[in-house]
Design a protein around this motif. Structure first.
Motif, PDB file in Angstrom:
ATOM      1  N   GLY A  33       0.745  -1.287  -0.071  1.00  0.00           N
ATOM      2  CA  GLY A  33       0.073  -0.080   0.045  1.00  0.00           C
ATOM      3  C   GLY A  33       0.953   1.379  -0.130  1.00  0.00           C
ATOM      4  O   GLY A  33       0.214   2.415   0.021  1.00  0.00           O
ATOM      5  N   TYR A  34       2.192   1.264  -0.064  1.00  0.00           N
ATOM      6  CA  TYR A  34       3.087   2.401   0.091  1.00  0.00           C
ATOM      7  C   TYR A  34       3.673   2.458  -1.397  1.00  0.00           C
ATOM      8  O   TYR A  34       3.793   1.482  -2.085  1.00  0.00           O
ATOM      9  N   ASN A  35       3.984   3.746  -1.928  1.00  0.00           N
ATOM     10  CA  ASN A  35       4.466   4.069  -2.814  1.00  0.00           C
ATOM     11  C   ASN A  35       5.892   3.401  -3.012  1.00  0.00           C
ATOM     12  O   ASN A  35       6.757   3.549  -2.149  1.00  0.00           O
ATOM     13  N   VAL A  36       6.144   2.748  -4.168  1.00  0.00           N
ATOM     14  CA  VAL A  36       7.366   1.778  -4.195  1.00  0.00           C
ATOM     15  C   VAL A  36       8.487   2.649  -4.211  1.00  0.00           C
ATOM     16  O   VAL A  36       9.726   2.404  -4.256  1.00  0.00           O
ATOM     17  N   ILE A  37       8.193   3.943  -4.883  1.00  0.00           N
ATOM     18  CA  ILE A  37       9.472   4.825  -5.335  1.00  0.00           C
ATOM     19  C   ILE A  37       9.726   5.763  -3.959  1.00  0.00           C
ATOM     20  O   ILE A  37      10.707   5.811  -3.566  1.00  0.00           O
ATOM     21  N   ARG A  38       8.624   6.355  -3.332  1.00  0.00           N
ATOM     22  CA  ARG A  38       8.802   7.394  -2.367  1.00  0.00           C
ATOM     23  C   ARG A  38       8.921   6.794  -1.011  1.00  0.00           C
ATOM     24  O   ARG A  38       9.143   7.627   0.041  1.00  0.00           O
ATOM     25  N   GLU A  39       8.153   5.871  -0.523  1.00  0.00           N
ATOM     26  CA  GLU A  39       8.117   5.512   0.724  1.00  0.00           C
ATOM     27  C   GLU A  39       8.587   4.071   0.888  1.00  0.00           C
ATOM     28  O   GLU A  39       8.059   3.195   1.863  1.00  0.00           O
ATOM     29  N   SER A  40       9.928   3.668   0.610  1.00  0.00           N
ATOM     30  CA  SER A  40      10.587   2.675   0.627  1.00  0.00           C
ATOM     31  C   SER A  40      10.910   2.289   2.274  1.00  0.00           C
ATOM     32  O   SER A  40      11.027   1.443   2.560  1.00  0.00           O
ATOM     33  N   GLU A  41      10.961   3.671   3.175  1.00  0.00           N
ATOM     34  CA  GLU A  41      11.154   3.515   4.509  1.00  0.00           C
ATOM     35  C   GLU A  41      10.235   2.728   4.919  1.00  0.00           C
ATOM     36  O   GLU A  41      10.338   1.686   6.027  1.00  0.00           O
ATOM     37  N   LYS A  42       8.894   2.967   4.922  1.00  0.00           N
ATOM     38  CA  LYS A  42       7.816   2.294   5.357  1.00  0.00           C
ATOM     39  C   LYS A  42       7.570   0.775   4.925  1.00  0.00           C
ATOM     40  O   LYS A  42       7.400   0.029   5.700  1.00  0.00           O
ATOM     41  N   ILE A  43       8.197   0.791   3.745  1.00  0.00           N
ATOM     42  CA  ILE A  43       7.914  -0.865   3.017  1.00  0.00           C
ATOM     43  C   ILE A  43       9.029  -1.547   3.888  1.00  0.00           C
ATOM     44  O   ILE A  43       8.950  -2.718   4.415  1.00  0.00           O
ATOM     45  N   ARG A  44      10.404  -0.989   4.182  1.00  0.00           N
ATOM     46  CA  ARG A  44      11.397  -1.587   4.610  1.00  0.00           C
ATOM     47  C   ARG A  44      11.039  -2.054   5.936  1.00  0.00           C
ATOM     48  O   ARG A  44      11.204  -3.221   6.644  1.00  0.00           O
ATOM     49  N   LEU A  45      10.275  -1.222   6.646  1.00  0.00           N
ATOM     50  CA  LEU A  45       9.662  -1.577   8.189  1.00  0.00           C
ATOM     51  C   LEU A  45       8.841  -2.700   8.337  1.00  0.00           C
ATOM     52  O   LEU A  45       8.655  -3.270   9.312  1.00  0.00           O
ATOM     53  N   GLU A  46       7.651  -2.965   7.322  1.00  0.00           N
ATOM     54  CA  GLU A  46       7.131  -3.843   7.154  1.00  0.00           C
ATOM     55  C   GLU A  46       7.217  -5.143   6.239  1.00  0.00           C
ATOM     56  O   GLU A  46       6.510  -5.967   6.279  1.00  0.00           O
ATOM     57  N   SER A  47       8.368  -5.057   5.870  1.00  0.00           N
ATOM     58  CA  SER A  47       8.726  -6.369   4.981  1.00  0.00           C
ATOM     59  C   SER A  47      10.227  -7.132   5.531  1.00  0.00           C
ATOM     60  O   SER A  47      10.743  -6.396   6.128  1.00  0.00           O
ATOM     61  N   GLY A  48      10.352  -8.079   5.199  1.00  0.00           N
ATOM     62  CA  GLY A  48      11.590  -9.004   5.582  1.00  0.00           C
ATOM     63  C   GLY A  48      12.350  -9.193   4.303  1.00  0.00           C
ATOM     64  O   GLY A  48      11.744  -9.819   3.227  1.00  0.00           O
ATOM     65  N   TYR A  49      13.643  -9.010   3.967  1.00  0.00           N
ATOM     66  CA  TYR A  49      14.261  -9.251   2.902  1.00  0.00           C
ATOM     67  C   TYR A  49      15.384 -10.091   3.127  1.00  0.00           C
ATOM     68  O   TYR A  49      16.129 -10.007   4.119  1.00  0.00           O
ATOM     69  N   MET A  50      15.501 -11.216   2.684  1.00  0.00           N
ATOM     70  CA  MET A  50      16.535 -11.998   2.798  1.00  0.00           C
ATOM     71  C   MET A  50      17.415 -12.078   1.390  1.00  0.00           C
ATOM     72  O   MET A  50      17.314 -12.450   0.526  1.00  0.00           O
ATOM     73  N   THR A  51      18.738 -11.687   1.900  1.00  0.00           N
ATOM     74  CA  THR A  51      19.352 -11.521   0.482  1.00  0.00           C
ATOM     75  C   THR A  51      20.244 -12.888   0.157  1.00  0.00           C
ATOM     76  O   THR A  51      20.175 -13.706   0.665  1.00  0.00           O
ATOM     77  N   GLN A  52      20.401 -12.850  -1.154  1.00  0.00           N
ATOM     78  CA  GLN A  52      21.167 -13.990  -1.754  1.00  0.00           C
ATOM     79  C   GLN A  52      22.175 -14.345  -1.064  1.00  0.00           C
ATOM     80  O   GLN A  52      22.517 -15.530  -0.782  1.00  0.00           O
ATOM     81  N   ARG A  53      23.316 -13.382  -0.909  1.00  0.00           N
ATOM     82  CA  ARG A  53      24.504 -13.617  -0.209  1.00  0.00           C
ATOM     83  C   ARG A  53      24.255 -13.349   1.138  1.00  0.00           C
ATOM     84  O   ARG A  53      23.466 -12.404   1.705  1.00  0.00           O
ATOM     85  N   PHE A  54      24.942 -14.335   2.141  1.00  0.00           N
ATOM     86  CA  PHE A  54      24.871 -13.948   3.647  1.00  0.00           C
ATOM     87  C   PHE A  54      25.354 -12.702   3.956  1.00  0.00           C
ATOM     88  O   PHE A  54      26.332 -12.427   3.641  1.00  0.00           O
ATOM     89  N   SER A  55      24.390 -11.867   4.661  1.00  0.00           N
ATOM     90  CA  SER A  55      24.677 -10.352   4.906  1.00  0.00           C
ATOM     91  C   SER A  55      24.607 -10.374   6.233  1.00  0.00           C
ATOM     92  O   SER A  55      24.377  -8.954   6.710  1.00  0.00           O
ATOM     93  N   PHE A  56      24.554 -11.285   7.354  1.00  0.00           N
ATOM     94  CA  PHE A  56      24.578 -11.037   8.486  1.00  0.00           C
ATOM     95  C   PHE A  56      26.068 -10.900   8.987  1.00  0.00           C
ATOM     96  O   PHE A  56      26.871 -11.166   8.253  1.00  0.00           O
ATOM     97  N   TYR A  57      26.390 -10.671  10.191  1.00  0.00           N
ATOM     98  CA  TYR A  57      27.504 -10.376  10.731  1.00  0.00           C
ATOM     99  C   TYR A  57      28.033 -11.562  11.250  1.00  0.00           C
ATOM    100  O   TYR A  57      27.997 -12.373  12.230  1.00  0.00           O
TER     101      TYR A  57
END
Ligand SMILES: Nc1ncnc2c1ncn2[C@@H]1O[C@H](COP(=O)(O)OP(=O)(O)OP(=O)(O)O)[C@@H](O)[C@H]1O
Ligand SMILES: [Mg+2]
Lengths: 243, 380
Positions: free
Chosen positions: A67-91
């Protein structure tokens, strides 16, 4: 209010150094849908997913995500979505528990400790909590990353080859979990190269050279033949027209 | 969904905790943080000499006779002394010395010319800021010759007898703050600033490029972080490292080099915080500009070299050409050196060093602003 489509984007385009990597791609996903994202190596899957969560600026396209604008509201998108990267990117120099705790803090989770414990329990790593993430085997790293990106109970999961290198039993456990969560309303976009996983999806999107070639349910896509045959044929056809 | 759109302390704290753990586990970097001050202490235990001229000098003239003017004229002609201020009383001159605005205070006492003509050997008093002996030594030596020859022209004919044998006047030199002219007194406190400049800027310069190279940046960016949270989160843990270095050097200064500590250590430690932050901030800014760790290290050296050469650590500040002094004034190290020397050797209080504090603060602020502006929130 919950939008009808969790993901609803049109004409998403990304150009790297004059090379069009994602070419005007449209995608719609309903709430609770699991969409399998397929395509040969270098076809633009990772790039497309990164544009959805605001990690890359699209060179073209518009639409909404959660429901958020994919261009302008990526902050809100980040907050409510979980992204798992292809390359392991934890510490790698943090322990399993410390990595999970870091993510929980970043999302300011109310019951932080309980969330971390639950994630460790789900992983079956509670007794190895103090092991450095860098010392885990490839498959276990994948599982840790998956647990971490779900810790804040997102409404949308963007998973980039989450089961690469994971053993069959753990893969089944993973898909069972995903299915349960999707039944509860979680929307999942998952890229994969495994056909047995593609079959378990609600819908499939096949991309090659940045172009979305096929989009439909596994049954629609497969038709009379198997999925594997269809994809090999697709790949051959595309290569012929590009070379 | 609180804390999502504004600066969030819990998120800042999350990054601080994470950086702390990583720092603790990174033995090599930790060893370097302690090793570099030790090596520098050994390397710079000796002095570097030069012949600075045009040193700022204040004059307190209580006698306006022609002989007094002759002496001052010769001092000026020697090239070592630039009379930038005439002070009305001794106290004002002392204050200028303490703040470092002048290197020398020359006092010509009342009745100088009259006593000279009567052969009563009046006193010419030179008070010198000798915290950096390399900067004042040659000028003092020159003045001794001037005192003998300045009056050659005035004392001719009938007055020639005054010249016979001994000097016509008595030159009294008061090297203040470091009367024995021990160069280590100057070098060792300065090292504190040099070590902090090098290690603090370096450690944060690697901070963001390392996340990019290890791929962890992709994960960090996919979480709801604000640039300021990331940058401050990476600065704060290293303030402690900076203090460990300060402690180490102060200990060495005290125990090995017997450097006097006249002023308030509390004041020095408080100002050190600002200086540490300034250097961490410039490092983090490099980190946002550099594409990889190698570039970040190179940028640090481009910052470190002028700091080392133009701050007054290597060469006496007043001995440098004007353009070099101008660059030097922009660097935090220049001001911190004045503060360290001022507090430790001269016993400067807050009032005397306040003029050196704001340039460091301004520098730190600018570095953070540029860092926040340049922080890339996408992988593009
Ligand atoms: N930052 C970048 N700069 C330049 N080119 C890039 C960048 N990222 C990706 N590419 C190019 O974009 C194309 C698509 O890459 P992408 O990673 O999206 O493919 P993919 O479908 O995820 O492949 P795989 O199945 O191997 O993971 C590739 O040709 C790749 O070289
Ligand atoms: Mg990929």
């Amino acid at each position: 209010m919950e939008p009808e489509f969790t993901i609803d984007v049109h004409g998403m385009t990304k150009i790297f150094d004059g090379k069009t990597v994602v070419n005007g791609m449209d995608l719609r996903m309903r709430r609770g849908e699991i969409c399998g994202f397929l395509g040969p190596n270098g076809s633009g899957k990772t790039t497309f997913i990164r544009m959805l969560c605001g990690l890359l600026h699209p060179d073209g396209g518009s639409g909404s995500c959660l429901g958020y604008n994919v261009i302008r509201e990526s902050e809100k998108i980040r907050l409510e979505s979980g992204y798992m990267t292809q390359r392991f990117s934890f510490y790698e120099d943090l322990t399993i528990a410390e990595n999970l705790d870091f993510v929980a803090r970043m999302f300011s989770l109310p019951g932080r400790r309980a969330s971390v414990e639950a994630a460790l329990e789900w992983l079956g790593l509670a007794n190895r909590r103090n092991q450095l993430a860098g010392e885990l085997s490839g498959g276990w790293k994948q599982r840790l990353a998956l647990a971490a990106c779900m810790i804040h109970k997102p409404r949308l999961l963007l998973l980039d080859e989450p089961t690469a290198g994971v053993d069959p039993k753990a893969r089944r456990q993973f898909w069972d979990t995903i299915r349960t969560l999707a039944d509860g309303g979680l929307t999942v976009l998952v890229s994969t190269h495994y056909m047995d996983e593609a079959i378990r999806c609600d819908s499939l999107a096949y991309i090659a050279y940045g172009n979305l070639l096929v989009h439909g349910t596994p049954a629609e896509v497969a038709g009379d033949s198997t999925l594997e045959e269809v994809f090999v044929r697709l790949m051959d056809g595309v290569e012929d027209s590009y070379h | 969904m609180n804390h999502s759109h504004t600066f969030s302390l819990p998120r800042l704290w999350a990054i601080v905790v994470k950086e702390f753990i990583q720092m603790r586990r990174d033995r090599l970097t930790f060893g370097m943080m302690i090793g570099i001050p030790l090596i520098q202490l050994i390397l710079f235990g000796f002095a570097i000499n030069s012949d600075p001229k045009h040193l700022a000098t204040a004059v307190h003239v209580a006698d306006h006779g022609p002989q007094a003017r002759s002496v001052l004229g010769s001092m000026k002609a020697s090239g070592y002394f630039d009379f930038i201020r005439e002070v009305a009383n001794e106290a004002e001159g002392e204050r200028l010395l303490a703040t470092g605005e002048v290197q020398f205070l020359v006092t010509i006492p009342a009745g100088f010319s009259r006593e000279l003509l009567r052969g009563e050997k009046p006193t010419l008093l030179l008070e010198a800021d000798a915290t950096d002996p390399a900067a004042t030594g040659n000028a003092i030596a020159a003045l001794k010759i001037i005192a003998r020859s300045a009056l050659d022209n005035d004392l001719k004919g009938g007055l020639a007898f005054l010249q016979s044998g001994a000097d016509p006047l008595e030159l009294r030199v008061h090297p203040k703050y470091n009367p024995e002219g021990v160069t280590q007194y100057n070098i060792v406190p300065g090292l504190m600033g040099v070590v902090l400049t090098m290690t603090m800027a370096m450690i944060t310069a690697l901070a963001i490029t390392r996340e990019r190279e290890r791929g962890t940046m992709e994960n960090l960016l996919s979480m709801p972080t604000k640039p300021l949270e990331v940058l401050l989160g990476k600065i704060i843990p290293y303030i402690l490292v900076g203090y460990a270095q300060v402690g180490l050097i102060l200990l060495a200064a005290r125990v090995i080099f017997n450097v006097p500590m006249v002023g308030s250590l509390t004041l020095l430690l408080a100002v050190a915080m600002l200086f540490i932050i300034a250097n961490l901030a410039v490092g983090i800014t490099f980190s946002t500009l550099a594409r990889n760790q190698l570039q970040a290290v190179q940028m640090t050296f481009f910052f470190f070299l002028p700091s080392m050469l133009l701050s007054g650590f290597m060469f006496p500040f007043r001995g440098m050409p004007g353009w070099a002094q101008m660059i030097g004034e922009l660097l935090p190290l220049t001001h911190f050196l004045r503060i360290v020397r001022g507090v430790l050797l001269k016993g400067n209080g807050f009032a005397e060093i306040s003029g050196q504090i704001w340039p460091i603060a301004l520098f730190a602020l600018l570095a953070v602003v540029v860092g926040v502006k340049r922080y890339r929130r996408t992988l593009d």
